[in-house]
Design a protein around this motif. Structure first.
Motif, PDB file in Angstrom:
ATOM      1  N   VAL A  14       0.841  -1.210   0.000  1.00 58.67           N
ATOM      2  CA  VAL A  14       0.000   0.000   0.000  1.00 58.67           C
ATOM      3  C   VAL A  14       0.876   1.261   0.000  1.00 58.67           C
ATOM      4  CG1 VAL A  14      -1.669   1.299   1.385  1.00 58.67           C
ATOM      5  CG2 VAL A  14      -1.845  -1.193   1.220  1.00 58.67           C
ATOM      6  N   ILE A  15       1.868   1.275   0.889  1.00 61.35           N
ATOM      7  CA  ILE A  15       2.678   2.484   1.034  1.00 61.35           C
ATOM      8  C   ILE A  15       3.704   2.614  -0.089  1.00 61.35           C
ATOM      9  CG2 ILE A  15       4.354   3.613   2.584  1.00 61.35           C
ATOM     10  CD1 ILE A  15       1.331   3.832   3.363  1.00 61.35           C
ATOM     11  N   ASP A  34      10.451  -5.848  -4.593  1.00 53.93           N
ATOM     12  CA  ASP A  34       9.636  -6.574  -3.616  1.00 53.93           C
ATOM     13  C   ASP A  34       9.999  -8.047  -3.772  1.00 53.93           C
ATOM     14  OD1 ASP A  34       6.643  -5.728  -2.160  1.00 53.93           O
ATOM     15  OD2 ASP A  34       7.163  -7.854  -2.332  1.00 53.93           O
ATOM     16  N   GLU A  90       5.847  -3.998   9.198  1.00 55.83           N
ATOM     17  CA  GLU A  90       6.266  -3.323  10.438  1.00 55.83           C
ATOM     18  C   GLU A  90       6.771  -4.341  11.474  1.00 55.83           C
ATOM     19  OE1 GLU A  90       6.486  -0.149  10.638  1.00 55.83           O
ATOM     20  OE2 GLU A  90       6.023   0.607  12.629  1.00 55.83           O
ATOM     21  N   LYS A  95      12.965  -5.566   9.385  1.00 55.78           N
ATOM     22  CA  LYS A  95      13.474  -4.295   8.848  1.00 55.78           C
ATOM     23  C   LYS A  95      14.980  -4.186   9.120  1.00 55.78           C
ATOM     24  CE  LYS A  95       9.278  -1.368   9.093  1.00 55.78           C
ATOM     25  NZ  LYS A  95       8.839  -0.861   7.803  1.00 55.78           N
ATOM     26  N   SER A 115       9.634   3.954   6.084  1.00 57.06           N
ATOM     27  CA  SER A 115       8.253   4.455   6.245  1.00 57.06           C
ATOM     28  C   SER A 115       7.641   4.007   7.567  1.00 57.06           C
ATOM     29  CB  SER A 115       7.363   3.934   5.111  1.00 57.06           C
ATOM     30  OG  SER A 115       7.762   4.448   3.887  1.00 57.06           O
ATOM     31  N   SER A 117       5.790   3.153  10.850  1.00 59.28           N
ATOM     32  CA  SER A 117       4.752   3.941  11.525  1.00 59.28           C
ATOM     33  C   SER A 117       5.149   4.298  12.944  1.00 59.28           C
ATOM     34  CB  SER A 117       3.441   3.163  11.569  1.00 59.28           C
ATOM     35  OG  SER A 117       3.003   2.912  10.275  1.00 59.28           O
ATOM     36  N   PRO A 139       5.228   8.501   6.021  1.00 62.57           N
ATOM     37  CA  PRO A 139       4.173   9.152   5.235  1.00 62.57           C
ATOM     38  C   PRO A 139       2.791   8.745   5.739  1.00 62.57           C
ATOM     39  CG  PRO A 139       4.762   7.119   4.183  1.00 62.57           C
ATOM     40  CD  PRO A 139       5.515   7.136   5.496  1.00 62.57           C
TER      41      PRO A 139
HETATM   42  N1  LIG Z   1      -0.680   1.243   5.611  1.00 64.41           N
HETATM   43  C1  LIG Z   1      -0.573   2.438   6.167  1.00 64.41           C
HETATM   44  O1  LIG Z   1      -1.547   3.182   6.337  1.00 64.41           O
HETATM   45  C2  LIG Z   1       0.788   2.958   6.577  1.00 64.41           C
HETATM   46  C3  LIG Z   1       0.948   4.354   6.736  1.00 64.41           C
HETATM   47  C4  LIG Z   1       2.231   4.857   7.014  1.00 64.41           C
HETATM   48  C5  LIG Z   1       3.308   3.984   7.157  1.00 64.41           C
HETATM   49  N2  LIG Z   1       3.120   2.640   7.018  1.00 64.41           N
HETATM   50  C6  LIG Z   1       4.304   1.765   7.173  1.00 64.41           C
HETATM   51  O2  LIG Z   1       4.753   1.379   5.880  1.00 64.41           O
HETATM   52  C7  LIG Z   1       5.327   0.074   5.933  1.00 64.41           C
HETATM   53  C8  LIG Z   1       4.629  -0.814   4.910  1.00 64.41           C
HETATM   54  O3  LIG Z   1       3.255  -0.882   5.196  1.00 64.41           O
HETATM   55  P1  LIG Z   1       2.176  -1.330   4.089  1.00 64.41           P
HETATM   56  O4  LIG Z   1       0.851  -0.996   4.665  1.00 64.41           O
HETATM   57  O5  LIG Z   1       2.557  -0.803   2.753  1.00 64.41           O
HETATM   58  O6  LIG Z   1       2.399  -2.921   4.091  1.00 64.41           O
HETATM   59  P2  LIG Z   1       1.994  -3.994   2.964  1.00 64.41           P
HETATM   60  O7  LIG Z   1       1.803  -5.270   3.666  1.00 64.41           O
HETATM   61  O8  LIG Z   1       0.883  -3.457   2.109  1.00 64.41           O
HETATM   62  O9  LIG Z   1       3.296  -4.078   2.037  1.00 64.41           O
HETATM   63  C9  LIG Z   1       4.498  -4.664   2.451  1.00 64.41           C
HETATM   64  C10 LIG Z   1       5.240  -5.185   1.228  1.00 64.41           C
HETATM   65  O10 LIG Z   1       6.549  -5.588   1.617  1.00 64.41           O
HETATM   66  C11 LIG Z   1       6.879  -6.757   0.874  1.00 64.41           C
HETATM   67  N3  LIG Z   1       7.949  -7.452   1.583  1.00 64.41           N
HETATM   68  C12 LIG Z   1       7.873  -8.271   2.652  1.00 64.41           C
HETATM   69  N4  LIG Z   1       9.104  -8.655   2.996  1.00 64.41           N
HETATM   70  C13 LIG Z   1       9.980  -8.079   2.145  1.00 64.41           C
HETATM   71  C14 LIG Z   1      11.386  -8.108   1.993  1.00 64.41           C
HETATM   72  N5  LIG Z   1      12.142  -8.809   2.817  1.00 64.41           N
HETATM   73  N6  LIG Z   1      11.936  -7.388   1.009  1.00 64.41           N
HETATM   74  C15 LIG Z   1      11.163  -6.655   0.169  1.00 64.41           C
HETATM   75  N7  LIG Z   1       9.820  -6.617   0.250  1.00 64.41           N
HETATM   76  C16 LIG Z   1       9.243  -7.314   1.235  1.00 64.41           C
HETATM   77  C17 LIG Z   1       5.578  -7.543   0.799  1.00 64.41           C
HETATM   78  O11 LIG Z   1       5.614  -8.460  -0.288  1.00 64.41           O
HETATM   79  C18 LIG Z   1       4.567  -6.389   0.574  1.00 64.41           C
HETATM   80  O12 LIG Z   1       4.401  -6.143  -0.800  1.00 64.41           O
HETATM   81  C19 LIG Z   1       5.184  -0.375   7.379  1.00 64.41           C
HETATM   82  O13 LIG Z   1       6.371  -0.116   8.063  1.00 64.41           O
HETATM   83  C20 LIG Z   1       4.054   0.481   7.920  1.00 64.41           C
HETATM   84  O14 LIG Z   1       4.152   0.692   9.305  1.00 64.41           O
HETATM   85  C21 LIG Z   1       1.903   2.118   6.711  1.00 64.41           C
END
Ligand SMILES: NC(=O)c1ccc[n+]([C@@H]2O[C@H](COP(=O)([O-])OP(=O)(O)OC[C@H]3O[C@@H](n4cnc5c(N)ncnc54)[C@H](O)[C@@H]3O)[C@@H](O)[C@H]2O)c1
Length: 504
Positions: A14-15, A34, A90, A95, A115, A117, A139
């Motif tokens: 998503v992010i 990814d 997260e 990470k 990114s 949270s 973000p």
């Molecule tokens: N969703 C939100 O509203 C939001 C807002 C701000 C920040 N964040 C932060 O952004 C980060 C991602 O959140 P998200 O909601 O996009 O998660 P998500 O689950 O939608 O996406 C995570 C992605 O990471 C990939 N992934 C997993 N392990 C990996 C690796 N070892 N190497 C590369 N890619 C890998 C997964 O395949 C997936 O596509 C988190 O740290 C979260 O806290 C999320």
């Protein structure tokens, strides 16, 4: 630190998808990485979905869109980009491991932002090489429309890394909020979570439904929050003596148990109430439909706030100012190259080609063609580029002087379809000390066909005096040189002039 031309994304959910859409829109190339190959299709879809709303955010001239590529090889991404934004799940250990691996491949002057949270940058940078380039760049969803990004440094983060990251985020239209020291949850998520905990308690205790609690925000505080935060709002609530009176009057309530610090137990019953409540609120609308609705109002709100130069509207204004300056500079370079070396780059004996644009999907009417009002907009943008190039910039306007449109005639010759690349050439037909007479020709790039001609008359005004006034001598001299150079250009085929510059 490097100038960022290519952004690397680590994790494209998503992010990651939101970062990709924002960066591409403002002309940055993106290499998305990814571990799951299925995410390639997903991120391309996410970028396409974002484009509808993003395209309406600003009508300032944009640079050509960046290009998107995808890889499952994280190292290959890290070797070829100028800035890495990490967006994987997260989990601290995950990470830490992935950031450490990537830091061994990415050159040390490549910034790496997480990114996260709420994780702390000091923990994230623990095993990294060149840990001074690691920071949190947190973000908000949707990243392509919300400008806020929280910047947090860890114990080993350098001040230069934070400065350079802030510059990059501003370049892609964001508001970089520096968090003074790291705390779990940074600033915004701590605030959001306090509200969220109380919501869970009230649903758990049967005090209110999810819908009623959302109404409690949407019809009141939510409207205020878009432009003024809680502190300014409370300052206003205290009457003439502001915050001091507010604290005296309502301060004692802080001791009463209005809110709770501990979240309630997430029992199955509470989860069911939250899910059923939000499903009832959605009223059968899909997540996609609701996202479109959210995106549309986020664009509209920012455009309204821009009028007041406040909050996210001030960020949008600053972005647009930069885009106009950049397109003016690019136009000047292009014109200077096209003319003989030396002399005034703008004084070419060819019409000036100052604007390259594209028919945005929402510019198209029910016939499938670019709609009338957009012709005016494109011609206005071309005039703007010309005037900026001769010195009518923000500082000039702030001095109380400006050129106002007096009259416009548009003749349509052919049509333009959605996404067609277009360009405008501009010729100065006449000039006196208060007026400029222009002829713009709009062409579609695919076949160089002329699709419209716009003839315009502009009047120079002194806004404070509320009347026409002679323009600045240097601006006039520059326009005069171009006008003289244009005098020998044969008249545009199909052009009939409706305007004359005669008399005083
Ligand atoms: N969703 C939100 O509203 C939001 C807002 C701000 C920040 N964040 C932060 O952004 C980060 C991602 O959140 P998200 O909601 O996009 O998660 P998500 O689950 O939608 O996406 C995570 C992605 O990471 C990939 N992934 C997993 N392990 C990996 C690796 N070892 N190497 C590369 N890619 C890998 C997964 O395949 C997936 O596509 C988190 O740290 C979260 O806290 C999320």
């Amino acid at each position: 630190m490097r100038q960022v031309r290519t952004l690397g994304l680590l994790g494209t959910g998503v992010i990651g998808g939101g970062w990709a859409a924002r960066a591409l829109h403002f002309g940055i190339d993106v290499v998305a990485a990814d571990t799951s190959p299925a995410m390639e299709q997903w991120i391309r879809g996410a970028v396409d979905n974002a484009e509808g709303a993003l395209a309406r955010l600003t009508f300032a001239p944009l640079p050509p869109k960046g290009t998107l590529s995808f890889t499952t090889d994280l190292g290959a991404m890290a070797r070829q980009v100028d800035f890495i934004q990490e967006n994987i799940p997260e989990q601290l250990e995950l990470k830490q491991r992935v950031l450490a691996e990537v830091s061994r491949v990415a050159p040390p002057d490549v910034l790496i932002a997480s990114s996260t949270s709420g994780l702390m940058p000091t923990d994230l940078q623990r095993d990294m090489q060149a840990p001074e380039r690691l920071l949190v760049g947190h973000p908000f969803n949707p990243v392509y429309l919300l400008p806020l990004v929280e910047l947090v440094g860890g114990e080993r983060t350098s001040a230069q890394a934070l400065d350079a990251a802030a510059d990059f985020y501003r370049y892609i239209g964001m508001h970089a909020l520096r968090v003074r020291r790291e705390v779990p949850g940074h600033l915004t998520d701590r605030l959001q979570e306090a509200l969220w905990r109380e919501i869970l308690h009230m649903v758990n205790d049967g005090v209110a439904s999810t819908g009623e609690l959302d109404d409690a925000i949407v019809y009141g505080p939510g409207l205020r929050w878009a432009a003024m935060g809680t502190n300014m709002i409370y300052h206003l609530a205290g009457g003439e003596s502001g915050m001091r009176h507010m604290l005296r009057q309502f301060g004692p309530c802080l001791k009463w148990p209005w809110t709770r610090l501990e979240a309630p137990e997430l029992s199955e019953q509470l989860i069911d109430r939250m899910v059923e409540g939000t499903q009832a609120q959605a009223g059968g609308r899909s997540i996609r439909e609701l996202e479109r609705l959210r995106d549309d109002y986020l664009v509209a709100i920012q455009q309204v706030l821009r009028q007041f130069n406040i909050g996210a509207g001030a960020t949008l204004r600053a972005l647009e100012e930069r885009l106009y300056l950049q397109s003016g500079a690019a136009a000047r370079v292009a014109t200077a190259r096209a003319t003989a070396a030396g002399g005034d780059g703008l004084a070419s004996s060819q019409p000036l080609r100052l604007i390259e644009t594209q028919v945005r999907p929402e510019w198209v009417d029910y016939n499938g063609h670019m709609t009338d009002s957009r012709y005016l907009q494109v011609f206005g943008d071309a005039t703007d580029a010309l005037l900026r190039a001769v010195g009518v910039d923000d500082a000039y306007r702030q001095s109380g002087r400006a050129l106002y449109t007096v009259e416009t005639h548009v003749s349509h010759k052919a049509e333009a379809l959605a996404l067609e690349p277009l360009y405008v050439t501009t010729r100065i037909l006449g000039l006196d000390d208060k007026r400029v007479h222009l002829c713009h020709s709009l062409y579609r790039r695919r076949d160089e066909r002329l699709i419209a001609i716009g003839e315009q008359l502009y009047l120079h005004v002194n806004r404070a005096a509320g009347r026409a006034a002679p323009m600045d001598a240097a601006v006039h001299a520059r326009l005069q040189r171009i006008c003289a150079a244009h005098a020998g250009i044969p008249e545009q085929a199909g052009f009939t002039s409706h305007l004359r510059l005669s008399g005083g």
